[in-house]
Design an enzyme around this catalytic site. Structure first.
Site, PDB file in Angstrom:
ATOM      1  CG  HIS A 187      -1.285   4.849  -0.279  1.00 23.98           C
ATOM      2  ND1 HIS A 187      -0.499   4.671   0.819  1.00 23.98           N
ATOM      3  CD2 HIS A 187      -2.394   4.098  -0.057  1.00 23.98           C
ATOM      4  CE1 HIS A 187      -1.116   3.855   1.669  1.00 23.98           C
ATOM      5  NE2 HIS A 187      -2.269   3.477   1.142  1.00 23.98           N
ATOM      6  CG  ASP A 226      -0.140  -0.101   2.542  1.00 25.99           C
ATOM      7  OD1 ASP A 226       0.962  -0.685   2.557  1.00 25.99           O
ATOM      8  OD2 ASP A 226      -0.636   0.401   3.557  1.00 25.99           O
ATOM      9  CD  GLU A 272      -3.210   6.547   3.005  1.00 28.52           C
ATOM     10  OE1 GLU A 272      -2.353   7.215   3.610  1.00 28.52           O
ATOM     11  OE2 GLU A 272      -3.672   5.481   3.453  1.00 28.52           O
ATOM     12  CD1 TRP A 292      -8.252  -4.147   1.028  1.00 27.02           C
ATOM     13  CD2 TRP A 292     -10.191  -3.168   0.489  1.00 27.02           C
ATOM     14  NE1 TRP A 292      -8.075  -2.790   1.127  1.00 27.02           N
ATOM     15  CE2 TRP A 292      -9.251  -2.163   0.800  1.00 27.02           C
ATOM     16  CE3 TRP A 292     -11.465  -2.775   0.109  1.00 27.02           C
ATOM     17  CZ2 TRP A 292      -9.563  -0.799   0.749  1.00 27.02           C
ATOM     18  CZ3 TRP A 292     -11.782  -1.414   0.059  1.00 27.02           C
ATOM     19  CH2 TRP A 292     -10.838  -0.458   0.370  1.00 27.02           C
ATOM     20  NE  ARG A 309       0.204   4.031   6.451  1.00 33.56           N
ATOM     21  CZ  ARG A 309      -0.794   4.610   5.791  1.00 33.56           C
ATOM     22  NH1 ARG A 309      -0.838   5.911   5.664  1.00 33.56           N
ATOM     23  NH2 ARG A 309      -1.727   3.868   5.245  1.00 33.56           N
ATOM     24  CG  ASP A 310       3.292   2.058  11.731  1.00 35.81           C
ATOM     25  OD1 ASP A 310       2.706   2.753  10.878  1.00 35.81           O
ATOM     26  OD2 ASP A 310       2.907   1.980  12.909  1.00 35.81           O
ATOM     27  CD  GLU A 311      -1.046   0.346   6.725  1.00 35.02           C
ATOM     28  OE1 GLU A 311      -2.119  -0.184   6.523  1.00 35.02           O
ATOM     29  OE2 GLU A 311      -0.940   1.538   7.067  1.00 35.02           O
ATOM     30  CG  ASP A 328      -4.290  -0.401  -1.162  1.00 33.50           C
ATOM     31  OD1 ASP A 328      -5.182  -1.004  -0.541  1.00 33.50           O
ATOM     32  OD2 ASP A 328      -3.730   0.616  -0.730  1.00 33.50           O
TER      33      ASP A 328
HETATM   34  C1  BGC Z   1      -3.799   1.077   3.898  1.00 28.38           C
HETATM   35  C2  BGC Z   1      -4.664   1.011   2.688  1.00 28.38           C
HETATM   36  C3  BGC Z   1      -5.591  -0.124   2.850  1.00 28.38           C
HETATM   37  C4  BGC Z   1      -6.428   0.260   4.003  1.00 28.38           C
HETATM   38  C5  BGC Z   1      -7.591  -0.593   4.256  1.00 28.38           C
HETATM   39  C6  BGC Z   1      -4.653   1.367   5.063  1.00 28.38           C
HETATM   40  O1  BGC Z   1      -3.983   1.514   6.237  1.00 28.38           O
HETATM   41  O2  BGC Z   1      -2.773   1.980   3.760  1.00 28.38           O
HETATM   42  O3  BGC Z   1      -4.218   1.422   1.547  1.00 28.38           O
HETATM   43  O4  BGC Z   1      -6.254  -0.529   1.741  1.00 28.38           O
HETATM   44  O5  BGC Z   1      -5.695   0.459   5.160  1.00 28.38           O
HETATM   45  O6  BGC Z   1      -8.579   0.223   4.417  1.00 28.38           O
END
Ligand code: BGC
Length: 907
Positions: free
Chosen positions: A775, A476, A754, A542, A480-482, A489
């Site tokens: 994003h 995504d 994003e 999703w 960041r912490d993801e 996405d």
């Molecule tokens: C992500 C998104 C993802 C979403 C789900 C976010 O934190 O960055 O791109 O699809 O969470 O809603």
């Protein structure tokens, strides 16, 4: 006389050469001469080139030889125009073996090509028993707080003359391997990220040139990476295991035909190196003073090193690497080095990218330099990291103090445009620092340029969004912490991505992880590989990635195997929706909905862009069911075609009963509601026109602004142009105030944001908890630019651009648009230009394909092709007028059409 004969022979030879069809670009499983293939029937593809137009293959023959040139497959002369993804059908392929292959084709001019140049592939280790290597783990106790990177080494002797050598390597955690001080391969973040405990990839390297006669040293460093590093939120660590392990097997072949295995086993030694700490989100600490100088050379004294522990760990889930590895790409010099109002020293690289900053520095031993990474500067021009949440993105280098030192991190990556430098000894000069982009090494395939420089920047942003987030898995965001493989996405952007780069293998591998991580009830997780737990799954738009992406890959690359590979997973997902429905109405469970839609004041007059989440889920239920019908049709599964066609009818009926008023209004009066209902054909034919009019009116009511989020945005312009509102779609594309695609461009964005308003007009930011500046989802507009504005598309009935369709749309004040797509058959190009009162339209069509071309405006008499009247050209088939277009059919070649400036009703 002799001279004349020689001359004539020469002319004849040249003519012959010109008209000769040549076979080029041979690939196996869509890779050039791949090492490590582990499928029994790898698929072979090639391209044809020749000067003549309308070149089509009429037959082919494939020759495959194994060891010692023994033939393992000589196909018949197969009468077929198929030239991509033809499965090998010879003798059983053997583990670790190399196979050479050639192809010969016959064309529609009655000529045969010569045998092509030889290409090859090599098989991987096909069975667990082929792994002689043992899993090994460092033999010392780990500092469980910092978890520094261990290093492992072994010295060995190559006793005879080496003819070839291969290394097969994988690890728990990330690895970097070296032989005699030289890096093995040029891949980063290996072995990549998969659902490790179910599917663990190994890489294969040609190490022949790294080995020396006699003594050799092999060394490997390991890092936590995705395997056991911090992922997702809270202190989420050790998702796949707690320890780092290595599995390595070198197979050396000697000139006398014998071979030898050098393997990871109890004879190795382990120690610690300079990497004191390494985490994907937080960065790396490298203390060069702790470097074990010479550890990669033969003379090194390892007597103080620990032994290693041999681990009895599984090998059944080992698989060869299917996708292209992550490699280094663009290098960016410092564009500006400056001091912020807060007094911090910052470098601007001019591009938001993903990778790392490389430092060149001289100083004293113990000098410590800190590099912090950020995507943006705040309103005041200061370094801004709040949107990184808890990810530190901080690399620290402690100097050894021995002349010039070069630092780059190994087991981490950062998403950044700006780097804050602290502690640099002396003046930081441009030559001291550069930014290096890392991403999966997918072949670039798409270009799009136009007369509008803002749109050109938008296209660059779309491509950089892809580069930054296609790092072994589709993430995504990269900062960041993801940094997770969010399914929504990925599905939103997949088609755009497939134009810009060859993402076939990238997605084929990720979809296998999707199937592997799918729940037993058929639900598909929000992220793949799934690191969020069993319950984080099943959201409409999703989870549908499990159906939409295989179908997209099929349409784009003409690969039926990917449908077969994913078929059960697709069925299971449809089954999940069905089971969770009430009379075919899927109105249960958690859904993200039209995530991050633009919210134009919920309060004022009820026009908020909030779309009912279950209306959305019903639309996706129908769309996935439709794609299931399509997939079943392609694979010839007629029972399923019936089954899913019935289901589809019921799902649509349920939709109409629940969400549509008798007069044709949807219960959510939003752009997204109308976009999804129209794009997925949810409405009866007779209600579609007025629904499209409502959508167009809604856009106009917002002063030609969109209000859509992740799920509505990709289809918005498609629906408008499909229903005769291309003019409205162009206005949206050209809109410069937010929410719009060009607003971030006007704000200086170099990637896709994003949020529509990630940075507001007054330069303040959206909420830092959800505000990535890299994003790719909204970059999905690219697909409309390529397929509608430039007009390059494939016919779904002849997927993979076997039958091409070029139908450009003029509008948006573009005077020129040029796009190209490098398909598996070769280059496709569409270039249109309005020049005063004339319209110039150049197209290029690769050999072994055909194309339907839609020339805007024009009558047959007014159109010329390279100055000749269209009607006089035998190699062009005239179809006639279709709406505002004049339609022709052509074969391969380059064409240049001219006509008067089209009068457009759509502009
Ligand atoms: C992500 C998104 C993802 C979403 C789900 C976010 O934190 O960055 O791109 O699809 O969470 O809603």
């Amino acid at each position: 006389m002799k001279k004349i004969v020689a001359f004539l022979t020469g002319v004849f030879f040249c003519l012959n050469l010109i008209s000769q069809t040549v076979v080029v670009n041979l690939t196996c499983e869509k890779r050039k001469n791949p090492l490590g293939i582990d499928v029994g029937n790898p698929r072979l593809s090639w391209q044809l080139t020749g000067k003549q137009r309308n070149l089509i293959q009429t037959a082919y023959q494939i020759k495959v030889t194994g060891e010692g040139s023994s033939a393992v497959w000589l196909s018949e002369k197969v009468v077929s125009s198929r030239s991509i993804l033809i499965p090998y059908a010879g003798k059983t392929l053997e583990t670790g073996r190399k196979y050479n292959w050639q192809v010969k084709v016959w064309d529609n001019f009655g000529k045969a090509s010569a045998w092509s140049e030889t290409a090859s592939w090599e098989m991987g280790l096909l069975k667990p028993e082929d792994w002689k290597a043992k899993w090994i783990r460092p033999g010392f106790e780990e500092d469980s707080v910092m978890r520094p990177s261990p290093i492992l080494r072994k010295q060995f002797s190559a006793t005879k003359k080496i003819t070839s050598a291969r290394a097969f390597i994988t690890s728990h955690g990330l690895y970097e391997a070296f032989i005699n001080g030289k890096r093995v391969g040029d891949s980063y973040l290996t072995p990549g990220w998969t659902s490790y405990n179910k599917r663990l990839q190994y890489q294969v390297y040609d190490i022949t040139s790294l080995l020396l006669p006699g003594s050799n040293t092999i060394g490997v460093a390991l890092g936590s990476g995705w395997y056991r590093g911090h992922l997702a939120w809270q202190e989420n660590k050790n998702l796949y295991g707690r320890s780092l392990d290595l599995l390595l097997q070198c197979i050396i072949t000697y000139s006398d035909g014998s071979s030898e295995n050098i393997i990871s086993d109890e004879s190795w030694h382990s120690s610690l190196g300079p990497i004191r700490y390494s985490e994907l989100y937080d960065g790396e600490i490298n203390d060069a003073r702790l470097d074990k100088t010479g550890w990669l050379t033969n003379s090194y004294d390892e007597s103080k090193w620990s032994n290693v522990q041999v681990q009895d760990l599984p090998k059944e889930h080992l698989i060869a690497t299917r996708n292209e590895p992550v490699r280094m790409h663009e290098h960016f010099p410092a564009k500006r080095i400056f001091t912020t109002p807060k007094g911090e020293l910052v470098v601007d690289f001019g591009q938001n990218l993903v990778g790392f900053a490389q430092l060149t520095v001289s100083g004293k031993a113990g000098d410590s330099i800190k590099l912090y990474h950020a995507e943006v500067l705040d309103k005041a021009g200061n370094f801004y990291t709040e949107n990184l949440r808890v990810a530190k993105q901080e690399n620290i280098y402690i100097l050894k103090g021995e002349g010039q030192e070069i630092f780059e991190p190994h087991f981490t990556f950062q998403g950044f445009r700006f780097v804050k430098v602290v502690g640099f000894p002396g003046d930081l000069k441009p030559e001291n620092i550069k930014a290096v982009a890392l991403y999966s090494d997918m072949e670039p395939t798409g270009t799009f340029t136009s007369s509008n420089s803002l749109i050109n920047q938008l296209q660059r942003n779309i491509q950089w969004g892809q580069k930054g987030n296609f790092l072994d898995v589709p993430t995504d965001c990269p900062q960041r912490d993801e940094r997770l493989g969010w399914t929504g996405d990925a599905q939103v952007f997949a088609r755009t991505a497939a134009f810009n780069m060859d993402v076939h293998n990238f997605f084929a591998k990720w979809l296998q992880d999707l199937a592997a991580d799918q729940s037993t009830d058929g639900s598909i997780p929000h992220v793949i590989p799934n690191v969020l737990g069993q319950n984080a799954s099943g959201s409409a738009g999703w989870a549908d990635a499990g159906v939409i992406i295989p179908w997209t890959m099929y349409v784009h690359y003409g690969d039926t195997n990917i449908l077969a590979q994913q078929y059960t997973s697709m069925k299971n997902w449809i089954g999940f929706m069905q089971k969770n429905s009430n009379n075919f109405l899927w109105n249960k469970g958690f859904h993200f909905g039209d995530w991050l839609f633009y919210r134009p004041g919920d309060d004022n007059d009820g026009r908020a862009a909030v779309t009912d989440k279950y209306l959305i889920s019903q639309c996706f239920f129908a769309n996935s069911t439709q794609l299931m019908v399509n997939a079943a049709t392609v694979l010839g599964r007629s029972e399923d075609v019936k089954l899913y066609s019935n289901l589809l009818k019921n799902v649509k009926d349920a939709f109409m009963k629940e969400y549509l008023t008798p007069s044709g209004r949807l219960v959510s009066s939003t752009q997204t509601a109308y976009v999804l209902a129209l794009n997925f054909d949810m409405l009866p034919e007779e209600l579609r026109k007025q629904a499209a009019a409502r959508l167009a009116q809604n856009v106009k009511d917002y002063n030609n602004h969109l209000t859509t989020g992740f799920l509505g945005t990709p289809y918005l312009c498609h629906v408008l142009s499909r229903f005769g509102y291309a003019d409205v779609a162009f206005k949206l594309l050209m809109q410069e105030t937010y929410p719009s695609w060009l607003y971030p461009v006007k704000m200086g964005a170099t990637t896709i944001w994003e949020r529509w308003d990630g940075q507001k007009p007054d330069s303040s930011f959206q909420t830092p908890g959800m505000n990535s500046f890299n994003h790719y989802a909204y970059g999905a507009i690219g697909d409309w630019m390529y397929r509608i504005v430039a007009g390059i598309d494939t016919e779904d009935s002849a997927p993979g651009y076997k039958r091409i369709r070029i139908m450009p749309h003029l509008g948006g004040n573009f005077t020129e648009v040029q796009a190209s797509y490098l398909s598996d058959y070769g280059l496709i190009r569409s270039h249109w230009k309005i020049d005063g009162n004339s319209f110039q339209f150049d197209v290029e069509i690769p050999a072994n394909t055909s194309a339907k071309i839609f020339i805007p405006g024009g009558e047959v008499d007014g159109i010329t092709e390279t100055t000749k009247p269209l009607s006089s050209l035998k190699d062009i088939k005239v179809i006639g007028k279709e709406g505002e277009y004049f339609v022709i059919e052509i074969g391969s070649g380059k064409y240049s059409f001219s006509t008067g400036k089209p009068l457009l009703t759509q502009n």
